[in-house]
Design a protein around this motif. Sequence first.
Motif, PDB file in Angstrom:
ATOM      1  N   ALA A 218       4.186  -9.178  -6.930  1.00 24.27           N
ATOM      2  CA  ALA A 218       4.962  -8.844  -8.123  1.00 24.27           C
ATOM      3  C   ALA A 218       4.594  -7.439  -8.569  1.00 24.27           C
ATOM      4  N   PRO A 219       5.432  -6.823  -9.436  1.00 26.99           N
ATOM      5  CA  PRO A 219       5.109  -5.482  -9.933  1.00 26.99           C
ATOM      6  C   PRO A 219       3.737  -5.428 -10.581  1.00 26.99           C
ATOM      7  N   ARG A 220       3.101  -4.266 -10.466  1.00 33.08           N
ATOM      8  CA  ARG A 220       1.796  -3.979 -11.065  1.00 33.08           C
ATOM      9  C   ARG A 220       0.648  -4.776 -10.445  1.00 33.08           C
ATOM     10  N   GLN A 221       0.903  -5.404  -9.295  1.00 27.22           N
ATOM     11  CA  GLN A 221      -0.171  -6.129  -8.618  1.00 27.22           C
ATOM     12  C   GLN A 221      -0.848  -5.296  -7.535  1.00 27.22           C
ATOM     13  N   GLY A 222      -0.411  -4.054  -7.367  1.00 23.61           N
ATOM     14  CA  GLY A 222      -1.112  -3.122  -6.489  1.00 23.61           C
ATOM     15  C   GLY A 222      -0.776  -3.208  -5.020  1.00 23.61           C
ATOM     16  N   GLY A 224       1.948  -2.245  -3.450  1.00 18.81           N
ATOM     17  CA  GLY A 224       2.545  -0.997  -2.983  1.00 18.81           C
ATOM     18  C   GLY A 224       1.470   0.021  -2.647  1.00 18.81           C
ATOM     19  N   THR A 225       0.462   0.135  -3.511  1.00 13.24           N
ATOM     20  CA  THR A 225      -0.671   1.024  -3.237  1.00 13.24           C
ATOM     21  C   THR A 225      -1.404   0.594  -1.976  1.00 13.24           C
ATOM     22  N   LEU A 226      -1.550  -0.718  -1.793  1.00 11.85           N
ATOM     23  CA  LEU A 226      -2.247  -1.230  -0.615  1.00 11.85           C
ATOM     24  C   LEU A 226      -1.481  -0.893   0.665  1.00 11.85           C
ATOM     25  N   LEU A 227      -0.163  -1.008   0.638  1.00 11.83           N
ATOM     26  CA  LEU A 227       0.613  -0.641   1.820  1.00 11.83           C
ATOM     27  C   LEU A 227       0.476   0.845   2.128  1.00 11.83           C
ATOM     28  N   THR A 228       0.467   1.668   1.078  1.00 14.15           N
ATOM     29  CA  THR A 228       0.273   3.104   1.292  1.00 14.15           C
ATOM     30  C   THR A 228      -1.086   3.368   1.929  1.00 14.15           C
ATOM     31  N   ALA A 229      -2.106   2.657   1.463  1.00 15.23           N
ATOM     32  CA  ALA A 229      -3.445   2.817   2.049  1.00 15.23           C
ATOM     33  C   ALA A 229      -3.458   2.417   3.514  1.00 15.23           C
ATOM     34  N   VAL A 286      -8.988  -6.388  -3.477  1.00 18.38           N
ATOM     35  CA  VAL A 286      -8.266  -6.703  -4.714  1.00 18.38           C
ATOM     36  C   VAL A 286      -7.657  -5.383  -5.173  1.00 18.38           C
ATOM     37  N   PRO A 287      -6.338  -5.169  -4.964  1.00 18.17           N
ATOM     38  CA  PRO A 287      -5.751  -3.837  -5.155  1.00 18.17           C
ATOM     39  C   PRO A 287      -5.286  -3.513  -6.565  1.00 18.17           C
ATOM     40  N   ALA A 288      -5.380  -4.457  -7.506  1.00 20.89           N
ATOM     41  CA  ALA A 288      -4.885  -4.199  -8.858  1.00 20.89           C
ATOM     42  C   ALA A 288      -5.816  -4.802  -9.885  1.00 20.89           C
ATOM     43  N   ARG A 289      -5.641  -4.369 -11.130  1.00 21.90           N
ATOM     44  CA  ARG A 289      -6.418  -4.924 -12.227  1.00 21.90           C
ATOM     45  C   ARG A 289      -6.157  -6.419 -12.315  1.00 21.90           C
ATOM     46  N   PRO A 290      -7.183  -7.254 -12.203  1.00 19.55           N
ATOM     47  CA  PRO A 290      -6.967  -8.695 -12.260  1.00 19.55           C
ATOM     48  C   PRO A 290      -6.844  -9.177 -13.694  1.00 19.55           C
TER      49      PRO A 290
END
Length: 382
Positions: A218-222, A224-229, A286-290
């Motif tokens: 879901a949005p803001r779960q990080g 997208g950033t993880l795929l970029t990494a 864990v790619p986003a703020r939990p």
Amino acid sequence: MSSTQVPPRGRAQLHVVQVVGSGSARTCAHVRSLAAGLVARGVRVTVCAPRTTEPDYGFTGVGARFVPLTDCTEPEAAVALRAVCGDADVVHAHGLRAAALAVPALYGRRRRVPLVVTWHARTRAAGARARLMRLLERRVVRAARVVFGTTSDLVDRARRHGARDARLVPVSLAVPRAPSRAPSPAADGAETDGRREKIRAELGATGRPLVLAVGRLAPRQGFGTLLTASRAWRGLEPPPLLAVAGEGPDRPALRRRIEAEELPVRLLGRRGDALELLAAADVAVVPARPEGRAVVAQEALRAGVPLVAVAAGGLPELVGDAALLVPRGDADALAGAVAGLLADPARRRSLAAAGRAQAATWPSEDETVAQVLSVYDELTAG
């Protein structure tokens, strides 16, 4: 833990009503654990929760009475809750929605029933909804005799909103029970290695590192950033596989990115074997703020799996020095941290040992129940 129901401290049996406003797995698992521990200590427990939670969590199976709060409007739910709380000694609401139901249910009673609120996670909202949530937070924390925050930032937020008494109460995870017949250490080790290799083979990670993330897509779960990494890992030899367990509305968009950019990523969908997946991984992410205390982070440290996570929310407080923390939204930092661990087996072993040591400092289920019960006793003394 004893299952003998004896009224605590030689007085009349305490009746505690546990209120759950949603079907959150983290919250429901905690309430079930709390109910089981309280019943074992002689407390009469009523759990008021969405109807769909009883089949999954079995509150009645641990000795609690279950009252469903669905199939009605919120005012109707508050009326139903008011009837349930007629002879309660303490009402304990888990989350803002549950507290919003409990406050009117307790209002205007001749006998004041203390309200305890556990704030498991901060609600994310924007615009008018954010302002409404702030008003609800203030109303709830000011009505409660005691507010439990699962992280220090939630405790601080409750105090800023005017809480009379806000305390840090980390929520424990249930520790998986050992098998009834324990095999020899050698056999057990061989069996564990066999399961690990089988899972890695099923995921397509034979002969290559496995990086695992678990969460809602879901949005803001990080993610997208993880795929970029993960782009940076294509140049590693051998290239690691990133497996993502979870489901959600962002899955189609993530799938399109994976295919368009030829990323070394596999979306696993919803899985019920997260612990086994973690045990098979070389690194967990864990790619986003939990929200609250990240369950995946706790499971990774307990399993001795090296963890890379964002330095946000309650994570730094939870993991201490037992994980690598990176800035939220920084794909380069995330990629570098994971790649560095994959290239350094000694560092992975060190983090695995530190993770197990950190997990040993967290409260057990029994300690959590005892701490909560001591607050109930404090509120009902005399």
